[in-house]
Enzyme design. Structure first.
Site: not given
Length: 829
Positions: A542, A544, A664
């Site tokens: 779903i 990459t 992050d």
């Protein structure tokens, strides 16, 4: 040590000098203390020490007439700088940075006429810069940044003829820059950013002689965008974020006075016009960044004359015409980026003149012609040629001996077959071209299969298996085979059902709940995952990225999960492996309803994947960037999403011991479930804060979300997450990244920016309740974006503010300005 000095040290009991002593009878042997040959104190150096008392006024300065060096940084000092500091007539080095000092800078500072180094960085000092500072004729370093100083820069600073570095950034200074600064001929570092300085004649300012700092320093770094020095050179900052009231042009810069310049960064400035040809006169230049402006015209061939250039970034502009071929003759060039322009023509068919690491990005243009060969033995090659009109066939020698070669050729018109040699590359993307023929097994087994998407004539093993034989040749054998298979299959099926039931019962008894993978032994867990994903078949993929892929799979229990799998080519990458291990460690130890759940993992040198709770709506970034999804994420859901992330960070910062810093926080790392509830994910770079050790770290995070102080100090604290949280909060309210708004916060022009005008225009104006919540969230976000970490709220204060506020708006929502919210008081601890 002289008795009077020893007595003064011992009297200041709260400083705990004796606690760090090796020899209590002789303070000259205490750690941090140095004495001269006569036993008199000449140096005191105490940094990052925990004490019980922090008043600087408790220290008797008059008792140390021979003190030459005083360093008391990061001591948590409070109260004011006492006027008695003027009695240290022999002092040459004074560092009181990273404290909580308040009040004014005493005028007696001018009595320290032997002083060469003065650092008051990151305190809470107020008032004006005393004119007596002009008496410090020997001063070479002066840093008063990250305070709350007001008034104008005193003209007496022009008397500091030995000054090499001057930093007055992040204060409240006003009025024009005094012309006397032109007299600082030794100056190599000038930072006046994050103030309210207004030039009388902005264009004339660029012509002044103090741009030509040829008398000192070996590196010059001219950065108008406010990005701090990264160690490659010196910074010349006039005013942040822009020194122009209107869009500047490069011709306004007098290049003839910058002939010794080595580092020039003028990115994201809204600069218009063309690149002047006389830029070729900067023969010492090795770094040139003009990216993300509104520059037009052609790329002048004179740039190819910059023989020392190793970094060139002209991306995100409106350049047209071709790429001057002579640029590719620059042997020292290591970074070349002209992406996102309107360039046409081709690139040289052979790129063989470069050495070492080479990054080239020509993507998102109108380039055509053949794909170039890269015929050299690099340490690393990273090439992006995507989204162009390249045609012809693929050269088999695109990387002859590539120890680390990554090439993106997607979205072009390349035809022909795929050479088998491509299997040895680190990464290759050939999607959406006109390729045909068989896919070499070396390529098919080395990369994710989506790198071949969009090539209709390409014969993958699946297509070959399905269509390689004609029906006429196999119809009879197939019929016989089907009959035999049916009979045998029926027998095996019945036998298998009985066997599977027995295995299932045994497995359940042995391992408990199937969903909690870490209760399994490794073999059974791995087999279940392979079965659920059909050995990570692309149909379950779903998403990459460059390093990993995400799969959706259903376990035998019926539970839907998400798997994050490291690409096979990255298994030897120590950094990525460490990131996976770190994420497992973090998520195995913490539990919170707004932190994504880790259900299992496989960390093996031949296969690395993590198993998560599946989030149906994907990332917040994805939702905000698609109109239909963004409309579904209405105001109340956006407010709840931000509150969810607040709760997650509150738990990590204040309810975990020791604290955990995510490092992050971005909209990409916030996931939404089917109810649009928010969950914090991606803990690969998270870090546990150890109060007993240094928290200095490598600079990690995502550009546009990283706190500005990290670039200066590389010291990670909870306030770094707070800054990123502020960016994400504004992004959620605005529906886009708030970069331009953040840059404008230090400008008075924010008075004319209304809150209603920055809201996501895809949603209707909020109701009265939502308007109150949005106003509060934007107020909090602006406080979180304060340039000074100490002035930002903690997540505990953010949470308390969200829970305690139910007051109606003081003024109509449509009349609220950003400047008004930025000036709102929010208690800070």
């Amino acid at each position: 040590m002289i008795e009077e000095e020893k007595h003064a040290l011992l009297q200041t009991k709260c400083w705990n000098f004796s606690n760090r002593a090796h020899n209590l009878s002789d303070p000259c042997h205490w750690e941090g203390i140095s004495c001269n040959d006569f036993g008199s104190l000449v140096e005191m150096n105490y940094q990052q020490m925990t004490t019980q008392c922090y008043r600087l006024a408790d220290f008797n300065f008059t008792a140390f007439p021979n003190l030459e060096r005083l360093t008391l940084s990061e001591r948590g000092l409070i109260d004011t700088i006492p006027s008695q500091i003027g009695s240290l007539h022999k002092l040459i080095h004074l560092n009181l940075s990273f404290n909580n000092l308040t009040g004014i800078i005493p005028s007696q500072i001018g009595a320290l006429q032997k002083l060469t180094y003065l650092d008051l960085f990151d305190n809470s000092l107020i008032g004006i810069i005393p004119t007596q500072i002009g008496y410090l004729q020997n001063l070479t370093y002066l840093d008063l940044s990250y305070n709350s100083l007001t008034g104008s820069i005193p003209s007496q600073i022009g008397s500091l003829h030995n000054l090499i570095e001057l930093d007055l950034s992040c204060n409240c200074l006003t009025n024009p820059v005094p012309t006397q600064i032109e007299d600082l001929l030794q100056l190599t570092y000038l930072n006046l950013s994050y103030n309210n300085i207004v030039s009388r004649n902005e264009h004339a300012l660029l012509q002044r002689k103090w741009w030509n700092l040829s008398n000192g320093g070996s590196h010059y770094y001219c950065d108008w965008d406010g990005i701090p020095c990264d160690g490659l050179g010196r910074v010349i900052l006039i005013n942040q974020p822009r020194i122009y009231s209107q869009h500047p042009q490069l011709v306004d810069l007098n290049f003839t006075e910058l002939e010794r310049l080595k580092y020039l960064n003028i990115s994201r400035m809204g600069i218009t016009g063309t690149i002047p040809t006389h830029i070729g006169g900067l023969q010492n230049l090795n770094y040139l960044d003009l990216s993300c402006n509104n520059l037009t015209g052609i790329i002048p061939t004179h740039i190819a004359g910059l023989q020392n250039l190793n970094y060139l970034d002209l991306s995100c502009n409106n350049f047209s015409g071709g790429i001057p071929s002579l640029i590719f003759n620059l042997r020292d060039l290591q970074h070349f980026d002209v992406s996102q322009n309107q360039l046409s023509g081709g690139v040289p068919e052979k790129l063989e003149n470069f050495n070492n690491h080479f990054h080239v990005d020509v993507s998102q243009n109108n380039l055509n012609g053949n794909v170039p060969d890269i015929l050299n033995d690099y340490l690393h090659v990273d090439g992006n040629f995507s989204h162009n009109k390249f045609n012809g066939i693929l050269p088999s020698s695109i990387c002859s001996e590539p120890p680390s070669c990554s090439i993106d050729l997607s979205y072009n018109s390349i035809s022909g077959s795929i050479p088998g040699e491509f299997g040895r590359l680190q990464y290759i993307n050939l999607s959406y071209n006109l390729l045909s023929g068989y896919v070499p097994s070396e390529v098919y087994s080395s990369f994710p299969h989506d790198i071949l998407n969009g090539n209709r004539e390409l014969l993958t093993p699946e297509k070959i298996h399905k269509g390689s034989k004609s029906w006429l040749k196999i119809i009879i054998p197939l019929t016989i085979f089907l009959v035999i298979t049916f009979v045998v299959g029926f027998i095996l099926f019945e036998s298998f059902k009985k066997h599977k039931k027995s295995i299932s019962k045994a497995r359940e008894a042995k391992n408990g709940d199937l969903f909690f993978i870490w209760n399994y032994d490794g073999k059974i867990a791995y087999e279940d995952i392979i079965e659920a994903t059909e050995d990570f078949d692309i149909k379950y993929c779903i998403g990459t990225g460059a390093y990993r892929s995400v799969y959706r799979a259903q376990l035998p229990s019926g539970k839907i999960i998400a798997l994050k799998k490291l690409h096979r080519r990255e298994y030897g990458n120590t950094f990525l492996a460490k990131s996976f291990h770190n994420e497992v460690k973090m998520l195995s130890e913490i539990r919170h309803r707004n932190i994504v759940k880790l259900h299992g993992f496989c960390l093996h040198n031949q296969c690395m994947f993590l198993i998560y709770e599946y989030m149906e709506r994907g990332s917040l970034f994805y939702v905000l960037n698609y109109d239909d999804e963004a409309k579904e994420l209405n105001w109340s859901k956006r407010v709840n999403a931000i509150k969810g992330i607040t709760n997650a960070l509150l738990y990590m910062h204040h309810h975990c011991a020791p604290s955990i810093i995510h490092r992050d926080i971005t909209s990409n790392n916030i996931l939404l479930n089917s109810k649009m509830e928010a969950f914090l994910s991606d803990f690969g770079t998270a870090r546990i804060i150890d109060p007993d050790t240094s928290n200095q770290t490598l600079l990690v995070g995502t550009y546009g979300y990283v706190a500005p102080e990290l670039a200066y100090t590389l010291v990670v604290t909870e306030k770094c997450d707070v800054y990123s949280f502020g960016v994400v909060t504004l992004e959620t309210i605005m529906g886009r990244h708030p970069g331009d708004l953040i840059l404008s916060l230090s400008k008075t022009c924010t008075r004319s920016i209304l809150l209603k005008d920055i809201l996501d225009s895809r949603l209707p104006l909020p109701s009265q309740k939502d308007a109150r919540d949005i106003t509060l969230l934007v107020t909090i976000a602006l406080a979180c974006l304060n340039p000074s970490p100490k002035s930002r709220p903690s997540m505990q204060q953010v949470s308390q503010r969200l829970l305690s506020s139910s007051l109606p708006l003081a003024i109509p929502f449509n009349n609220i300005s950003i400047q008004h919210l930025a000036n709102e008081d929010m208690p800070i601890m």
